[in-house]
Scaffold this motif. Structure first.
Motif, PDB file in Angstrom:
ATOM      1  N   PRO A 220       0.797  -1.230   0.000  1.00 23.56           N
ATOM      2  CA  PRO A 220       0.000   0.000   0.000  1.00 23.56           C
ATOM      3  C   PRO A 220       0.826   1.275   0.000  1.00 23.56           C
ATOM      4  N   PHE A 221       2.062   1.222   0.517  1.00 20.34           N
ATOM      5  CA  PHE A 221       2.915   2.412   0.490  1.00 20.34           C
ATOM      6  C   PHE A 221       3.075   2.919  -0.935  1.00 20.34           C
TER       7      PHE A 221
ATOM      8  N   ILE B  55      11.610  -4.945  14.793  1.00 20.49           N
ATOM      9  CA  ILE B  55      11.892  -5.499  13.473  1.00 20.49           C
ATOM     10  C   ILE B  55      12.154  -4.314  12.567  1.00 20.49           C
ATOM     11  N   THR B  56      13.386  -4.182  12.131  1.00 24.02           N
ATOM     12  CA  THR B  56      13.791  -3.002  11.366  1.00 24.02           C
ATOM     13  C   THR B  56      13.361  -3.130   9.903  1.00 24.02           C
ATOM     14  N   GLY B  57      13.374  -2.003   9.211  1.00 25.37           N
ATOM     15  CA  GLY B  57      13.233  -2.025   7.766  1.00 25.37           C
ATOM     16  C   GLY B  57      14.568  -2.328   7.120  1.00 25.37           C
ATOM     17  N   SER B  58      14.586  -2.319   5.806  1.00 20.90           N
ATOM     18  CA  SER B  58      15.819  -2.608   5.068  1.00 20.90           C
ATOM     19  C   SER B  58      16.929  -1.654   5.494  1.00 20.90           C
TER      20      SER B  58
ATOM     21  N   VAL C  32      16.913  -6.950  18.368  1.00 18.09           N
ATOM     22  CA  VAL C  32      16.732  -6.335  17.046  1.00 18.09           C
ATOM     23  C   VAL C  32      16.811  -7.417  15.977  1.00 18.09           C
ATOM     24  N   GLU C  33      15.808  -7.439  15.106  1.00 21.34           N
ATOM     25  CA  GLU C  33      15.818  -8.332  13.946  1.00 21.34           C
ATOM     26  C   GLU C  33      15.557  -7.501  12.691  1.00 21.34           C
ATOM     27  N   GLN C  34      16.203  -7.867  11.607  1.00 21.82           N
ATOM     28  CA  GLN C  34      16.039  -7.116  10.367  1.00 21.82           C
ATOM     29  C   GLN C  34      14.926  -7.700   9.517  1.00 21.82           C
ATOM     30  N   GLY C  35      14.093  -6.808   8.969  1.00 24.93           N
ATOM     31  CA  GLY C  35      13.084  -7.180   7.987  1.00 24.93           C
ATOM     32  C   GLY C  35      13.322  -6.436   6.698  1.00 24.93           C
ATOM     33  N   GLU C  36      12.408  -6.598   5.759  1.00 22.19           N
ATOM     34  CA  GLU C  36      12.558  -5.964   4.436  1.00 22.19           C
ATOM     35  C   GLU C  36      11.299  -5.195   4.041  1.00 22.19           C
ATOM     36  N   PHE C  37      10.521  -4.745   5.026  1.00 25.93           N
ATOM     37  CA  PHE C  37       9.284  -3.996   4.794  1.00 25.93           C
ATOM     38  C   PHE C  37       8.170  -4.844   4.180  1.00 25.93           C
TER      39      PHE C  37
ATOM     40  N   SER D 228       7.211  -1.297   9.692  1.00 22.87           N
ATOM     41  CA  SER D 228       6.126  -1.120   8.707  1.00 22.87           C
ATOM     42  C   SER D 228       4.924  -1.915   9.184  1.00 22.87           C
ATOM     43  N   ASP D 229       3.739  -1.505   8.761  1.00 20.72           N
ATOM     44  CA  ASP D 229       2.529  -2.223   9.149  1.00 20.72           C
ATOM     45  C   ASP D 229       2.519  -3.644   8.599  1.00 20.72           C
TER      46      ASP D 229
END
Length: 351
Positions: free
Chosen positions: A85-86, A196-199, A225-230, A256-257
């Motif tokens: 949706p972004f 959970i972080t973004g890229s 802290v864990e990394q995500g990709e949005f 991100s949602d």
């Protein structure tokens, strides 16, 4: 030098002969068509590079020196652009604003280096009046500088990696958003707060984590802290890793949602109640956030306004003759070097 002695510019026919395809196929490739077989398109691109062919598409607009077209370049997959949706909101905002000015957008979604180079050639050829760059990754850092040096007006969506570059940008206040999320979770009594972080190759992900870390101060836990990709899938996977390592975590801020929704899936699956056992805060305030189970507490950013503001900044530089009505919500004039849109906390049942 007499005209007869000047080197002849390569033509479409020359490229077609070198690539072993028809002139029409070359035309489709250099004009950014996505319907050409990737193997054939690669041959055409190679021939264009070897011959130094440069289409002169601006000849169509010799009278007014304008094409009334803007390029929107998002370095993401079509699945991501049309599924997140972004992107739909920022494209919607940019399209509305361009349409109000009698202009149109052409969308590029380059993922490979050759696709990015093809989009760059198209923009530099004079086929558009300017370029809007969104979802910039660190690997794309040279693109705005290259286009600017070529005289192409550019506006970036998001804080650029190279802030010394004299290119206007429109961002949402990601640092404050990260702070607001941390502040909310602390205020409701949470102490083992994961994120959970973004890229990490995008400034939005970097800035949201920076605000979250700064607000928590000494309470910030690097091991949570864990990394995500949005994406929702990356949020699900990151939440699984986090809970396996820290099963007593009592709150999660997802950058991100979509990642927050993935995290909630894992929490439900592992028998944890939201928010009783683990509170969750997201970022974006996409439409489905309000109807999630439970409704998602999140940071609202003004994505559609960001798209409109990007077009305004571009038009202020390319079409100063246009008289456009005021655009409510802008934190400064369209002639500013950059605009940072405010964000706000939306409190719902998840935290």
């Amino acid at each position: 030098m007499p005209a007869s002695a000047r080197p002849r510019r390569p033509s479409l026919e020359d490229v077609a002969a070198r690539a072993g395809v028809s002139r029409a196929t070359v035309s489709r490739v250099v004009n950014g068509a996505t319907t050409v077989d990737s193997t054939i398109a690669a041959r055409v691109d190679r021939a264009v590079h070897e011959l130094g062919y440069q289409p002169n598409l601006s000849a169509r607009a010799l009278v007014n020196r304008r094409t009334d077209t803007l390029a929107l370049i998002a370095s993401e997959s079509d699945t991501r652009v049309f599924g997140d949706p972004f992107f739909s909101r920022i494209v919607q905002g940019a399209t509305l604003e361009a349409g109000a000015a009698g202009m149109q957008l052409v969308l590029f979604m380059p993922q490979e280096r050759t696709e990015l180079e093809r989009a760059e050639r198209y923009v530099r050829s004079g086929a558009v009046d300017g370029a809007l760059l969104i979802s910039q990754h660190e690997a794309d850092v040279r693109l705005p500088e290259t286009l600017s040096r070529a005289g192409v007006p550019v506006v970036i969506g998001g804080r650029p990696f190279n802030e010394d570059l004299d290119v206007p940008f429109v961002d949402n206040d990601n640092v404050t958003g990260g702070r607001l999320a941390a502040r909310r979770l602390v205020a409701i009594g949470r102490r083992r707060i994961g994120t959970i972080t973004g890229s990490k190759d995008m400034t939005a992900g970097i800035d949201r984590l920076a605000g979250f870390r700064a607000e928590l101060g000494e309470a910030f836990r690097p091991d949570l802290v864990e990394q995500g990709e949005f994406t929702q899938d990356s949020g699900l996977a990151a939440a699984q890793r986090l809970l396996e390592r820290a099963p007593d975590v009592d709150a999660i801020f997802a950058a991100s949602d979509l990642m927050a929704l993935g995290a909630i899936q894992v929490l439900h699956r592992t028998g944890r109640r939201v928010p009783e056992d683990v509170a969750v805060v997201g970022f974006d305030d996409i439409q489905v956030a309000a109807s999630a189970a439970p409704p998602l507490t999140t940071i609202r950013q003004q994505t559609a306004l960001q798209g409109r503001a990007m077009v305004r900044l571009l038009l202020a530089r390319t079409r100063p003759d246009l008289e456009l009505p005021p655009l409510p919500g802008l934190p400064g004039p369209a002639t500013a070097s950059h605009l940072v849109l405010p964000v706000e906390l939306v409190e719902r049942a998840s935290a």
